[in-house]
Motif scaffolding. Structure first.
Motif, PDB file in Angstrom:
ATOM      1  N   GLY A 175      -6.879   6.620   0.696  1.00 41.08           N
ATOM      2  CA  GLY A 175      -5.692   5.787   0.585  1.00 41.08           C
ATOM      3  C   GLY A 175      -4.456   6.628   0.360  1.00 41.08           C
ATOM      4  O   GLY A 175      -4.430   7.837   0.617  1.00 41.08           O
ATOM      5  N   VAL A 176      -3.402   6.007  -0.154  1.00 41.79           N
ATOM      6  CA  VAL A 176      -2.131   6.704  -0.336  1.00 41.79           C
ATOM      7  C   VAL A 176      -1.490   6.252  -1.639  1.00 41.79           C
ATOM      8  O   VAL A 176      -1.712   5.137  -2.116  1.00 41.79           O
ATOM      9  N   SER A 177      -0.697   7.126  -2.246  1.00 44.05           N
ATOM     10  CA  SER A 177       0.017   6.797  -3.472  1.00 44.05           C
ATOM     11  C   SER A 177       1.475   7.172  -3.314  1.00 44.05           C
ATOM     12  O   SER A 177       1.878   7.789  -2.326  1.00 44.05           O
ATOM     13  N   ASP A 178       2.273   6.794  -4.301  1.00 47.01           N
ATOM     14  CA  ASP A 178       3.701   7.075  -4.295  1.00 47.01           C
ATOM     15  C   ASP A 178       3.995   8.069  -5.409  1.00 47.01           C
ATOM     16  O   ASP A 178       3.168   8.297  -6.297  1.00 47.01           O
ATOM     17  N   ALA A 179       5.165   8.662  -5.390  1.00 44.51           N
ATOM     18  CA  ALA A 179       5.545   9.617  -6.430  1.00 44.51           C
ATOM     19  C   ALA A 179       5.417   8.998  -7.819  1.00 44.51           C
ATOM     20  O   ALA A 179       5.979   7.948  -8.090  1.00 44.51           O
ATOM     21  N   GLY A 180       4.655   9.643  -8.664  1.00 49.18           N
ATOM     22  CA  GLY A 180       4.520   9.188 -10.045  1.00 49.18           C
ATOM     23  C   GLY A 180       3.556   8.044 -10.264  1.00 49.18           C
ATOM     24  O   GLY A 180       3.461   7.512 -11.374  1.00 49.18           O
ATOM     25  N   THR A 181       2.826   7.623  -9.226  1.00 46.10           N
ATOM     26  CA  THR A 181       1.892   6.511  -9.377  1.00 46.10           C
ATOM     27  C   THR A 181       0.812   6.849 -10.401  1.00 46.10           C
ATOM     28  O   THR A 181       0.278   7.957 -10.405  1.00 46.10           O
ATOM     29  N   LEU A 182       0.498   5.906 -11.254  1.00 47.52           N
ATOM     30  CA  LEU A 182      -0.584   6.096 -12.212  1.00 47.52           C
ATOM     31  C   LEU A 182      -1.914   6.232 -11.474  1.00 47.52           C
ATOM     32  O   LEU A 182      -2.039   5.865 -10.304  1.00 47.52           O
ATOM     33  N   ASP A 183      -2.914   6.748 -12.163  1.00 50.08           N
ATOM     34  CA  ASP A 183      -4.237   6.923 -11.571  1.00 50.08           C
ATOM     35  C   ASP A 183      -4.953   5.575 -11.524  1.00 50.08           C
ATOM     36  O   ASP A 183      -5.243   4.983 -12.562  1.00 50.08           O
TER      37      ASP A 183
END
Length: 240
Positions: A164-172
């Motif tokens: 998948g993908v995350s954004d800057a600073g996204t929590l785990d």
């Protein structure tokens, strides 16, 4: 004299009409752009970009903009205000989704192909609908469903998830957004303690704001009292 005054008033009104922004009537009644309700919510609209499971822009996404029913936007703003006190922010990955984009995704699966380790590591492309990871219809097209995560305000980077993908600073959260895998189920176990706690935090914050979670995707929420529960829309996602 009366006719002259009426003429002046008419031209003044006409000038005002032409001075109104072009975006005034581009959305159906009941819809708003999230930024007009709460600009503090971070937007990372993935289907308007190439970093998504399609690996291209989805049909109908003409701008990376979140559009929702005004009820959903107002409710989401309430969630944002609640978590902002903790130095956190919501990050939305998808909001209203045109019906044409849903059809586009369905057609894309028909080409077939092997699993993709970033997006669907255990499932063949042609099986994504049968396995329930891509819907032939989508609640997103009703305008009150949102895909989102929580991030730290001001953070500029975050570890890249294996799937998948995350954004800057996204929590785990254990996986990124749009990881089509059993590990993305909200209550999946075993799961790292921190990721499980963050999923619980997101679900509870959204529930307090009037949203219900889709159990197979920790990021997927629909407004419980959505205004268009049986209607799907197909206008494009535009910036104005």
């Amino acid at each position: 004299m009366l006719q002259a005054i009426q003429g002046i008033a008419f031209f003044a009104l006409l000038s005002l009409v032409f001075a109104l922004p072009a975006s005034a009537d581009t959305l159906p009644a009941g819809f708003v752009r999230l930024a007009d309700v709460d600009p503090s919510i971070r937007q990372d609209i993935r289907y308007a970009r190439t970093e998504n499971f399609l690996r291209r822009k989805a049909n109908g996404y003409d701008a990376p903009v979140c559009i929702l029913t005004w009820q959903a936007a107002e409710a989401l703003s309430g969630v944002q205000k609640a978590i902002a006190a903790e130095g956190l922010t919501l990050v939305v990955f998808d909001c209203y989704r045109p019906a044409r984009a849903v059809s586009d995704m369905g057609e894309w699966t028909k080409a077939g192909g092997p699993p993709d380790p970033q997006w669907y590591p255990l499932v063949k492309r042609q099986d994504l609908i049968a396995k329930g990871y891509i819907g032939e219809l989508s609640t997103h097209s009703r305008g009150s469903t949102v895909d989102l995560a929580i991030a730290r305000s001001g953070a500029k980077s975050a570890p890249r998830p294996a799937c998948g993908v995350s954004d800057a600073g996204t929590l785990d959260f254990g996986t990124g957004f749009d990881c089509f895998d059993p590990t993305s189920e909200t209550a999946h176990r075993p799961l790292d303690k921190e990721a499980a706690a963050n999923r619980k935090r997101l679900v509870e914050a959204m529930r307090a704001g009037g949203f219900r979670n889709y159990a197979r995707e920790w990021w997927h929420f629909t407004l419980a009292n959505e205004p268009f529960p049986k209607q799907r829309f197909d206008f494009p996602v535009t910036a104005d």
